[in-house]
Scaffold this active site. Structure first.
Site, PDB file in Angstrom:
ATOM      1  CG  ASP A   1      -2.033   1.011   1.136  1.00  0.00           C
ATOM      2  OD1 ASP A   1      -2.458   1.321   0.015  1.00  0.00           O
ATOM      3  OD2 ASP A   1      -2.471   1.499   2.189  1.00  0.00           O
TER       4      ASP A   1
ATOM      5  CG  HIS B   1      -5.669   0.963   6.338  1.00  0.00           C
ATOM      6  ND1 HIS B   1      -4.779   0.032   5.849  1.00  0.00           N
ATOM      7  CD2 HIS B   1      -5.521   2.053   5.545  1.00  0.00           C
ATOM      8  CE1 HIS B   1      -4.127   0.531   4.816  1.00  0.00           C
ATOM      9  NE2 HIS B   1      -4.574   1.763   4.611  1.00  0.00           N
TER      10      HIS B   1
ATOM     11  CG  HIS C   1      -4.623   6.827   4.217  1.00  0.00           C
ATOM     12  ND1 HIS C   1      -4.111   6.946   2.953  1.00  0.00           N
ATOM     13  CD2 HIS C   1      -4.810   5.502   4.412  1.00  0.00           C
ATOM     14  CE1 HIS C   1      -3.985   5.737   2.402  1.00  0.00           C
ATOM     15  NE2 HIS C   1      -4.417   4.853   3.280  1.00  0.00           N
TER      16      HIS C   1
ATOM     17  CB  CYS D   1      -5.782   6.173  -2.217  1.00  0.00           C
ATOM     18  SG  CYS D   1      -7.067   5.218  -3.049  1.00  0.00           S
TER      19      CYS D   1
ATOM     20  CG  ASN E   1      -0.967   3.831   4.380  1.00  0.00           C
ATOM     21  OD1 ASN E   1      -2.105   3.397   4.445  1.00  0.00           O
ATOM     22  ND2 ASN E   1      -0.209   3.691   3.302  1.00  0.00           N
TER      23      ASN E   1
END
Length: 358
Positions: free
Chosen positions: A56, A255, A257, A288, A297
């Site tokens: 990611d 999760h 950001h 993203c 993140n």
């Protein structure tokens, strides 16, 4: 497909389209010991970190990253104490060029015995490619689990995978079943749990129902992703209250950001609510590609520091992780987004300066 259909689908443990339905059988679950199904902590004061930097974190970089660099990053993270590492993705390189070479990476990386390695598998084609790789290397366990992903809104799902949420759940049910039958556990992701870049604020009930659908199809854990990074303790708490009303907290992960600088405080909010698994990325790598303007993140270094000297235990050698974060940031010619890493580097530089004589 309207949201109530997803809710009824989750309640029955099925993934449904207008033409057919799929039911996850109990027999599939019994093929893997229940103890292997969770990254959840063995005791309530342990927080697990899923290091998502190699996948990611890197997928949104513009520069081409050689597989050898990714291998070295994974190895450095493992040696620095990361215990769960997202190593890559079996997505088409046409759509995510930075994920090319995942098969090569899995074969060449050091698979440390106390580290769990995960790969993202977005569809049946990706799973076929993973299975082919495993068949070619029967004596080397290359991965421990796969991850599948969907979203809380149709708008984001269509932009990402050209499917509605219900359609994506139908496809993922087949991926999950095949993976479980192979003896590989499955982790789920739900994107845009707070705000969707295309449709605005997200109804927490949608997150609740999609999460239940993923758990009912066989995911051992579902990671709730604030993909755009607009969450605050208030909105995260509201979302978690809804999700936990029908889903066990021990099967949930956070999760976050850091777009608005709320990544750490949102992670602490999730832990206060009972969540014991957090996703984070070394040096705050990430973003993203389908979420315009979203930053990386929350940084692994910042998460580990936040829980230092608390009642919680968390794995990772902070000093070694800081070194790793600056190493990969320098290679990528990007700023290290970890505030903690920058502070530690500044402290190191200060400590190297000759002391003034009185």
């Amino acid at each position: 497909m309207a949201l109530p259909s997803i809710s009824r689908l989750a309640a029955r443990g099925r993934c449904l389209t207008s033409s057919k339905q799929f039911t996850v059988t109990r027999a599939v679950h019994n093929r893997i010991p229940s103890s292997s199904y969770s990254t959840a902590a063995s005791s309530d004061n342990v927080i697990n970190i899923v290091e998502v930097g190699p996948r990611d974190g890197l997928q949104n970089e513009s520069a081409v990253i050689p597989p050898a660099t990714k291998v070295e990053l994974i190895n450095k993270l493992g040696r620095a104490g990361s215990r769960i590492i997202e190593a890559g993705s079996f997505v088409s390189p046409k759509w995510v060029p930075q994920m090319a070479g995942t098969a090569e990476i899995l074969k060449k990386m050091d698979k440390l015995p106390d580290v769990k390695y995960q790969v993202l598998v977005p569809n049946e084609k990706g799973l076929e490619n993973l299975f082919a790789l495993l068949d070619e290397n029967p004596d080397k366990p290359l991965v421990d689990e796969i991850a599948v992903f969907t979203a809380a809104t149709d708008e984001f799902s269509k932009a990402n995978t050209n499917t509605t949420v219900a359609e994506s759940l139908e496809k993922l049910s087949r991926v999950t079943r095949a993976s479980l039958e192979r003896g590989i556990q499955v982790r789920g992701y739900v994107s845009v749990v707070i705000t969707c870049p295309y449709s605005g604020k997200v109804d927490p009930a949608r997150v609740r129902d999609v999460t239940k659908a993923l758990l009912d199809m066989g995911c051992y854990e579902v990671s709730l992703g604030d993909t755009v990074g607009t969450g605050s303790p208030t909105t995260v708490s509201r979302m978690l209250d809804s999700v936990m009303s029908v889903n066990p907290v021990r099967k949930l992960a956070g999760h976050f950001h850091d777009t608005f600088g709320m990544g750490v405080v949102n992670a602490v909010t999730a832990v206060d609510a009972g969540i014991r698994t957090l996703d984070s990325s070394i040096a705050g790598l990430g973003g993203c590609p389908f979420s315009p303007g979203a930053t990386g993140n929350v940084a692994t270094e910042d998460i580990i520091y936040a829980f230092r000297d608390s009642k919680y235990r968390i794995a990772g050698d902070l000093e070694a992780l800081v070194d790793t974060g600056f190493w990969i940031s320098d290679l990528l010619k990007r700023d290290n987004s970890s505030r903690v890493a920058k502070a530690i580097r500044a402290r190191r530089e200060r400590d190297r300066q000759p002391k003034a004589k009185l």
